[in-house]
Design an enzyme around this catalytic site. Structure first.
Site, PDB file in Angstrom:
ATOM      1  N   HIS A  54      32.987  35.245  39.795  1.00  0.00           N
ATOM      2  CA  HIS A  54      31.991  36.300  39.591  1.00  0.00           C
ATOM      3  C   HIS A  54      30.802  35.767  38.790  1.00  0.00           C
ATOM      4  CE1 HIS A  54      34.857  39.009  41.451  1.00  0.00           C
ATOM      5  NE2 HIS A  54      35.782  38.517  40.633  1.00  0.00           N
ATOM      6  N   GLU A  68      35.390  40.817  33.538  1.00  0.00           N
ATOM      7  CA  GLU A  68      35.996  39.621  34.110  1.00  0.00           C
ATOM      8  C   GLU A  68      35.062  38.420  34.140  1.00  0.00           C
ATOM      9  OE1 GLU A  68      38.183  37.865  38.101  1.00  0.00           O
ATOM     10  OE2 GLU A  68      37.399  39.926  38.124  1.00  0.00           O
ATOM     11  N   HIS A 129      40.021  33.313  37.646  1.00  0.00           N
ATOM     12  CA  HIS A 129      39.825  34.759  37.768  1.00  0.00           C
ATOM     13  C   HIS A 129      40.815  35.501  36.889  1.00  0.00           C
ATOM     14  CE1 HIS A 129      37.090  35.106  41.352  1.00  0.00           C
ATOM     15  NE2 HIS A 129      37.486  33.841  41.501  1.00  0.00           N
ATOM     16  N   GLU A 193      44.863  33.943  38.746  1.00  0.00           N
ATOM     17  CA  GLU A 193      44.681  35.298  38.209  1.00  0.00           C
ATOM     18  C   GLU A 193      45.636  35.403  37.028  1.00  0.00           C
ATOM     19  OE1 GLU A 193      42.575  37.582  39.263  1.00  0.00           O
ATOM     20  OE2 GLU A 193      42.247  37.382  41.429  1.00  0.00           O
TER      21      GLU A 193
END
Length: 374
Positions: A54, A68, A129, A193
């Protein structure tokens, strides 16, 4: 990142997370994945592209006070720093050439990320992430590669083991996924993640500074293991050790430093504060740590003890603790002293302390350890 997951496999309590796991070196051990590539010799660094997910107009998941894109970047920057330190520290670990798809809060498209990695070309691609879901009960760590049974999957598995061991969150296992950065990169690629920002329990752990450090270390340990190296935490700058001798005015001299000991561009300065004022002193150094009683204090340096030019402590009048000693150890000094890249140097300040007489009129600081880099 939007929720991606698999059934929970095991549950770790909060107590384990708040204990030593966050601060330890690799909790998994030194086993090496059999299908992983051999570690390259020094001088042939592995090219690693770190991809903080992101950024800019794409915030990713946001909940419980964490965005995030921000935490992804924080972990990624620390991982880069650790890999750079690992490269300089020749006592263990590997050698890495590191780039990032972004270093600040900017928008980078998925195509731009994969194109950067392919054009370099990178040897490995690590996309960082953190998860999110509409149900706050969703939690835990999951790690992805594009397909199972591949080099990517081997890297995925060891990094996942390290992150689960370091953070202690629920283990959702590993999986294959058709994500762009995994599919379109031409080198082995992994997407982590680490936990769910939408889970209050995960978020409370993930936002801790110790957890940022633990996750970055886990990514590094997994990469090290993948390349056949035992997990190794590189030296993060100079460190002090040993015990200083209390000076006659009652102060405790304290050694410290600024800069880096580099054979090519050293800006290292080694200093000592809380020194008896208006006295002569000098820095002694060697290639081993020592802890030997000497003159009412402790000699902290051994193995070929050497001395440096005499310095003067100055200060505000005589006989108090306002003195300071310092020595600039530039590249000419390091090279002329025979210091070599990759070796550890141990040093300590010695100075006159006449008021201690009839006891030995000598002051001794604590010790400082630093590593010489190219």
């Amino acid at each position: 990142m939007a929720f991606q997951g698999a059934p929970l496999r095991s549950v770790f309590g909060l107590a384990s997370v708040l204990g030593l796991a966050l601060f330890a070196t690799s909790s998994v051990g030194t086993a090496v994945v059999a299908s992983g590539p051999p570690g390259g010799p020094r001088g042939t660094p592995v090219r690693v592209m770190i991809d903080p997910g992101h950024g800019g107009a794409a915030p990713g998941a946001a909940a419980n006070g964490i965005v995030e894109k921000d935490i992804n970047l924080t972990v990624a920057l620390r991982l880069r720093e650790l890999l750079e330190l690992d490269t300089l520290d020749t006592s263990g670990g590997g050698e890495w050439d590191v780039r990032m798809t972004r270093e600040t809060d900017v928008t980078v498209s998925l195509t731009e990320r994969s194109t950067m990695a392919n054009a370099w070309p990178a040897d490995r691609f690590l996309s960082i992430h953190h998860n999110g879901f509409t149900d706050p009960a969703a939690d835990g760590t999951i790690t992805f590669s594009f397909a199972n049974g591949t080099t990517s999957a081997a890297l995925r598995d060891v990094i996942h083991q390290e992150i689960v061991a370091a953070l202690g969150l629920d283990d959702r296992g590993t999986a294959a996924a058709n994500f762009h950065v995994l599919r379109e990169t031409t080198m082995p690629a992994v997407l982590t993640e680490a936990g769910f920002l939408t889970s209050p329990s995960d978020a409370a752990i993930l936002m801790m500074p110790a957890s940022i450090e633990a996750q970055a270390r886990a990514e590094m340990y997994g990469l090290q293991r993948h390349y056949g190296h035992a997990p190794y935490l590189p030296t993060d700058g100079p460190t002090t050790y040993c015990t200083a001798k209390v000076a006659s005015p009652g102060c405790v001299p304290s050694i410290g430093s600024t800069g880096t000991a580099s054979l090519s561009s050293s800006d290292l300065v080694v200093y000592c504060t809380d020194v008896v004022s208006e006295q002569f002193g000098l820095l002694i150094w060697g290639r081993a740590e020592l802890n030997l009683p000497l003159n009412g204090g402790t000699l902290c340096v051994g193995n070929g003890l050497r001395r440096t030019p005499v310095q003067f402590s100055y200060g505000l009048g005589g006989g108090n603790c306002s003195g300071r000693l310092e020595l600039a150890m530039d590249s000419a000094f390091l090279n002329s002293s025979g210091m070599l890249a990759g070796e550890d140097i141990f040093c300590q300040w010695w100075f006159r302390d006449p008021a201690l007489y009839p006891n030995p009129p000598v002051g001794l600081s604590d010790g400082l350890r630093f590593r010489v880099v190219p």
